[in-house]
Write a protein that holds these residues in place. Structure first.
Motif, PDB file in Angstrom:
ATOM      1  N   UNK A 270       0.851  -1.281   0.018  1.00 31.43           N
ATOM      2  CA  UNK A 270      -0.111   0.046  -0.067  1.00 31.43           C
ATOM      3  C   UNK A 270       1.036   1.368  -0.040  1.00 31.43           C
ATOM      4  N   UNK A 271       0.602   2.070  -0.834  1.00 33.98           N
ATOM      5  CA  UNK A 271       1.305   3.383  -0.776  1.00 33.98           C
ATOM      6  C   UNK A 271       1.189   4.347   0.314  1.00 33.98           C
ATOM      7  N   UNK A 272       2.392   4.492   0.944  1.00 36.85           N
ATOM      8  CA  UNK A 272       2.246   5.243   2.277  1.00 36.85           C
ATOM      9  C   UNK A 272       1.484   6.633   2.169  1.00 36.85           C
ATOM     10  N   UNK A 273       1.030   6.999   3.217  1.00 36.40           N
ATOM     11  CA  UNK A 273       0.329   8.273   3.164  1.00 36.40           C
ATOM     12  C   UNK A 273       1.574   9.564   3.058  1.00 36.40           C
ATOM     13  N   UNK A 274       1.150  10.542   2.706  1.00 40.51           N
ATOM     14  CA  UNK A 274       2.211  11.702   2.686  1.00 40.51           C
ATOM     15  C   UNK A 274       1.625  13.118   2.967  1.00 40.51           C
ATOM     16  N   UNK A 275       1.980  13.809   3.614  1.00 41.53           N
ATOM     17  CA  UNK A 275       1.441  15.185   3.714  1.00 41.53           C
ATOM     18  C   UNK A 275       1.700  15.939   2.712  1.00 41.53           C
ATOM     19  N   UNK A 276       2.482  15.940   1.522  1.00 41.87           N
ATOM     20  CA  UNK A 276       2.654  16.597   0.428  1.00 41.87           C
ATOM     21  C   UNK A 276       1.676  16.806  -0.268  1.00 41.87           C
ATOM     22  N   UNK A 277       1.714  17.833  -1.257  1.00 43.52           N
ATOM     23  CA  UNK A 277       0.823  18.023  -2.096  1.00 43.52           C
ATOM     24  C   UNK A 277       1.212  18.341  -3.442  1.00 43.52           C
ATOM     25  N   UNK A 278       0.531  17.951  -4.468  1.00 42.99           N
ATOM     26  CA  UNK A 278       0.877  18.265  -5.870  1.00 42.99           C
ATOM     27  C   UNK A 278      -0.398  19.126  -6.507  1.00 42.99           C
ATOM     28  N   UNK A 279      -0.282  20.319  -7.083  1.00 48.07           N
ATOM     29  CA  UNK A 279      -1.237  21.129  -7.376  1.00 48.07           C
ATOM     30  C   UNK A 279      -0.829  22.175  -8.638  1.00 48.07           C
ATOM     31  N   UNK A 280      -1.652  22.409  -9.280  1.00 47.60           N
ATOM     32  CA  UNK A 280      -1.767  23.153 -10.385  1.00 47.60           C
ATOM     33  C   UNK A 280      -2.573  24.575 -10.237  1.00 47.60           C
ATOM     34  N   UNK A 281      -1.844  25.808 -10.752  1.00 47.30           N
ATOM     35  CA  UNK A 281      -2.535  26.946 -10.565  1.00 47.30           C
ATOM     36  C   UNK A 281      -3.660  27.312 -11.209  1.00 47.30           C
ATOM     37  N   UNK A 282      -3.679  26.226 -12.394  1.00 45.37           N
ATOM     38  CA  UNK A 282      -4.918  26.645 -13.373  1.00 45.37           C
ATOM     39  C   UNK A 282      -5.381  25.135 -13.632  1.00 45.37           C
ATOM     40  N   UNK A 299       5.050  20.955  -6.082  1.00 49.92           N
ATOM     41  CA  UNK A 299       5.079  20.115  -5.054  1.00 49.92           C
ATOM     42  C   UNK A 299       5.221  20.663  -3.850  1.00 49.92           C
ATOM     43  N   UNK A 300       4.585  20.332  -2.954  1.00 53.80           N
ATOM     44  CA  UNK A 300       5.082  21.000  -1.629  1.00 53.80           C
ATOM     45  C   UNK A 300       5.003  20.032  -0.393  1.00 53.80           C
ATOM     46  N   UNK A 301       5.657  20.106   0.680  1.00 59.86           N
ATOM     47  CA  UNK A 301       5.740  19.382   1.790  1.00 59.86           C
ATOM     48  C   UNK A 301       6.120  17.761   1.584  1.00 59.86           C
ATOM     49  N   UNK A 302       6.752  17.529   0.564  1.00 59.93           N
ATOM     50  CA  UNK A 302       7.194  16.145   0.176  1.00 59.93           C
ATOM     51  C   UNK A 302       8.440  15.952   1.129  1.00 59.93           C
ATOM     52  N   UNK A 303       8.964  14.649   0.859  1.00 61.33           N
ATOM     53  CA  UNK A 303      10.245  14.562   1.578  1.00 61.33           C
ATOM     54  C   UNK A 303      11.190  15.345   1.064  1.00 61.33           C
ATOM     55  N   UNK A 304      12.091  15.646   1.814  1.00 63.85           N
ATOM     56  CA  UNK A 304      13.450  16.428   1.554  1.00 63.85           C
ATOM     57  C   UNK A 304      14.170  15.433   0.700  1.00 63.85           C
ATOM     58  N   UNK A 305      14.981  16.271  -0.204  1.00 60.25           N
ATOM     59  CA  UNK A 305      15.870  15.867  -1.172  1.00 60.25           C
ATOM     60  C   UNK A 305      15.537  14.375  -1.487  1.00 60.25           C
ATOM     61  N   UNK A 306      14.202  14.219  -1.950  1.00 59.97           N
ATOM     62  CA  UNK A 306      13.654  12.908  -2.441  1.00 59.97           C
ATOM     63  C   UNK A 306      13.552  12.919  -3.880  1.00 59.97           C
ATOM     64  N   UNK A 307      13.833  11.705  -4.432  1.00 59.10           N
ATOM     65  CA  UNK A 307      13.755  11.546  -5.939  1.00 59.10           C
ATOM     66  C   UNK A 307      12.345  11.029  -6.226  1.00 59.10           C
ATOM     67  N   UNK A 353       5.498  10.021  -7.878  1.00 56.77           N
ATOM     68  CA  UNK A 353       5.793   8.869  -7.024  1.00 56.77           C
ATOM     69  C   UNK A 353       7.215   8.647  -6.205  1.00 56.77           C
ATOM     70  N   UNK A 354       7.091   8.805  -5.110  1.00 62.75           N
ATOM     71  CA  UNK A 354       8.349   8.910  -4.501  1.00 62.75           C
ATOM     72  C   UNK A 354       9.134   7.578  -4.699  1.00 62.75           C
ATOM     73  N   UNK A 355      10.511   7.597  -5.087  1.00 59.16           N
ATOM     74  CA  UNK A 355      11.363   6.317  -5.132  1.00 59.16           C
ATOM     75  C   UNK A 355      11.865   5.678  -3.917  1.00 59.16           C
ATOM     76  N   UNK A 356      11.720   6.608  -2.904  1.00 57.30           N
ATOM     77  CA  UNK A 356      12.144   5.948  -1.695  1.00 57.30           C
ATOM     78  C   UNK A 356      11.225   5.574  -0.591  1.00 57.30           C
ATOM     79  N   UNK A 357       9.923   5.907  -1.033  1.00 58.00           N
ATOM     80  CA  UNK A 357       8.876   5.684   0.137  1.00 58.00           C
ATOM     81  C   UNK A 357       7.858   5.118  -0.821  1.00 58.00           C
ATOM     82  N   UNK A 358       7.441   5.284  -2.053  1.00 54.01           N
ATOM     83  CA  UNK A 358       6.401   4.796  -2.637  1.00 54.01           C
ATOM     84  C   UNK A 358       5.161   5.910  -2.393  1.00 54.01           C
TER      85      UNK A 358
END
Length: 579
Positions: A270-282, A299-307, A353-358
């Protein structure tokens, strides 16, 4: 007239004269002895005795004519083949003696009695055809296989025996530990590959095939070798939590040409939950704006320096891999999606999709059409989506597939893929042996409904329905449950040539050059160049070959038929495994 005959002879009786009633019946012939010994008499038997008569008392005459032999022939280029080569390159045969241009049904009866029906063949104007028959499973039964061809209009039939033998060079024992691992575990724990049967310090080639039919050569620059005891060990670790789930095949080949295969399974996490967001202005943009300015996202509030891997799903369902990038020190990233061609109107889905956490972030945005509106995306429905194997095989049963919101008058291709990544032969109303694709055209409202029924016996499991329209593909699962009959099912079979690209909606693929589920995939990576037509290839370095007989594949880690639209790992896309 008298002639010498035997008790096992068969004759065709032709009654000459008009019979008003039958007044006598010839006794039945005695069956041959169990040891197949035949018997005769020295004076011969009368070939025209009076066995029936008319009401007027005038005897009729029964004349026995010799049976008419079928002029059809099937001549094999070779009388035997190893299991792997029968599947990979097939056995060439020449068919002759059929009616001009007639369709021919071809079957393979294995030693156990299981019958495999090949796709329909059509002979030329001279009643001949040269065709390559491929085993439709990677490991066909060892023993005598009867290949039989029968004309649909002439009724002419011919058969030949092909002896299938074990693979002579498959001598290595390959094991994987653990045999099953989750996507999340695979990030932290390696899978250990072990091969025995090698010579001390012998050079090793290592191929890895994914459940998406991707192929990779592992450790090409590492100079892989067995140890002093002739044992090869390698630890394989995933570099991304998004590694494809399913069965992975390991192929190991020695410098002397012997090889072996092993498998391990990656299960979904199962993909772990994340506090991050992905948004488009328009959330809605015009086609012109998409082409000129691009589609901005953040992208905001994703894991730091994450691929993370970026992918865009178009309105048609096509998934386009954009590439891999990395967040900054506060877990943020901003950019624009650009395109050099006019994008189709509809709703697009962007995923990271985070390569380190999924962890997966996604968002959507709409692209307006000429009328300023965002049209609905094409969608498919299946009814029923769960049915028994026997229901799918029933010509009056099956399941209905409905495509909606597609462009009007669009060409559509529908296929059903088994859990083993083989394409099911479906009835299309005109091909007795079935076809791997059902085709149709959407109406003025962009709707099309097709009924799927199987022309062959298949095993229970979760199958994947694929509907190709435009440049995209829509997929949904179809579950087959056990057949109602108590008799055992025969093993599923694959098309004679598997595939890597989507079939053309406008051109019906041929049995040997088809795109999608009929063209055998080439490897995504290989430590050696393709073998020449005159040199037997290395078993561990290539996937199943193209349908043309100009290149032979490798027996080790051979790729199963791929499914159209499945992304190949390697090339510019980051590989999911370490070297």
């Amino acid at each position: 007239m008298r002639s010498r005959v035997t008790a096992t002879s068969l004759a065709v009786a032709t009654i000459v004269g008009v019979l008003a009633s039958v007044v006598g019946v010839a006794p039945a012939a005695t069956a041959a002895a169990p040891d197949d010994t035949t018997y005769s008499i020295t004076q011969g038997l009368d070939t025209s005795p009076a066995t029936v008569g008319s009401a007027a008392g005038k005897p009729a005459t029964v004349r026995f004519a010799a049976p008419v032999a079928s002029p059809a022939r099937i001549d094999l280029v070779q009388a035997s083949a190893e299991r792997y080569w029968y599947w990979a390159t097939g056995v060439e045969a020449t068919l002759s003696g059929f009616a001009p241009g007639e369709s021919v049904t071809a079957t393979d009866t294995s030693p156990s009695g299981a019958v495999l029906t090949f796709e329909r063949l059509v002979v030329g104007a001279d009643g001949t055809l040269t065709h390559t028959f491929n085993a439709q499973v990677l490991a066909p039964e060892v023993g005598a296989h009867q290949l039989r061809v029968t004309g649909s209009t002439s009724g002419y039939s011919a058969a030949a025996v092909l002896t299938v033998t074990d693979n002579a060079l498959e001598k290595l024992t390959v094991t994987t530990t653990p045999a099953s691992i989750s996507q999340q575990q695979y990030l932290r724990q390696p899978v250990t590959i072990r091969a025995t049967g090698l010579k001390p310090r012998e050079k090793v080639l290592f191929n890895l095939l994914g459940p998406d039919s991707s192929a990779q050569a592992i450790g090409v620059r590492e100079g892989l070798r067995a140890d002093a005891n002739g044992v090869f060990t390698y630890q394989l670790r995933s570099l991304t939590a998004a590694v494809p789930a399913g069965v992975w095949t390991v192929g190991i080949q020695s410098s002397t040409g012997i090889y072996g295969n092993g498998t391990f399974t990656v299960t979904s996490s199962p993909a772990p939950t994340s506090a991050g967001t992905l948004a488009v202005p328009s959330p809605v943009i015009s086609t012109a704006s998409f082409m000129i300015d691009g589609a901005a996202f953040a992208i905001r509030n994703f894991k730091k320096f994450d691929s993370f891997d970026l992918a865009l799903t178009t309105p048609s369902g096509a998934v386009r891999a954009i590439g891999t990038s990395r967040t900054n020190g506060i877990g943020a990233f901003s950019d624009r999606i650009v395109t050099t061609t006019e994008p189709a109107p509809g709703t697009y889905t962007l995923t990271a999709t985070s390569r380190s956490t999924g962890s997966i972030l996604s968002t959507t945005f709409g692209v307006q059409g000429a009328d300023g509106k965002v049209p609905l995306n094409p969608s498919i429905s299946v009814a029923p989506s769960t049915l028994s194997v026997s229901a799918l095989e029933n010509p009056n049963g099956g399941t209905a597939v409905t495509l909606r919101n597609a462009p009007p008058s669009s060409n559509v291709v529908v296929s059903l893929v088994s859990p083993e990544l083989y394409v099911v032969l479906l009835r299309d109303g005109s091909t007795p042996a079935g076809t791997r694709y059902l085709r149709g055209t959407t109406d003025a409202s962009g709707t099309l409904t097709l009924t799927l029924t199987s022309a062959r016996v298949w095993n229970p499991g979760t199958y994947r329905l694929e509907v190709y329209v435009g440049d995209g593909v829509l997929r949904t699962p179809v579950v087959l449950t056990a057949a109602t009959a108590s008799s055992p099912r025969s093993a599923p079979a694959a098309p004679s040539a598997p595939a890597t690209t989507a079939p053309s909606p406008t051109t019906k693929p041929s049995p040997t050059t088809s795109p999608s589920p009929t063209t055998k995939p080439s490897p995504a990576a290989s430590p050696t160049t393709s073998p020449s037509p005159t040199t037997k290839p290395s078993p561990a370095v290539t996937a199943k070959p193209s349908a043309t007989p100009t290149a032979k594949p490798s027996p080790a880690a051979t790729a199963k038929p791929s499914t159209p639209g499945a992304p190949a790992l390697g090339g510019t896309t980051p590989a999911p495994v370490s070297r």
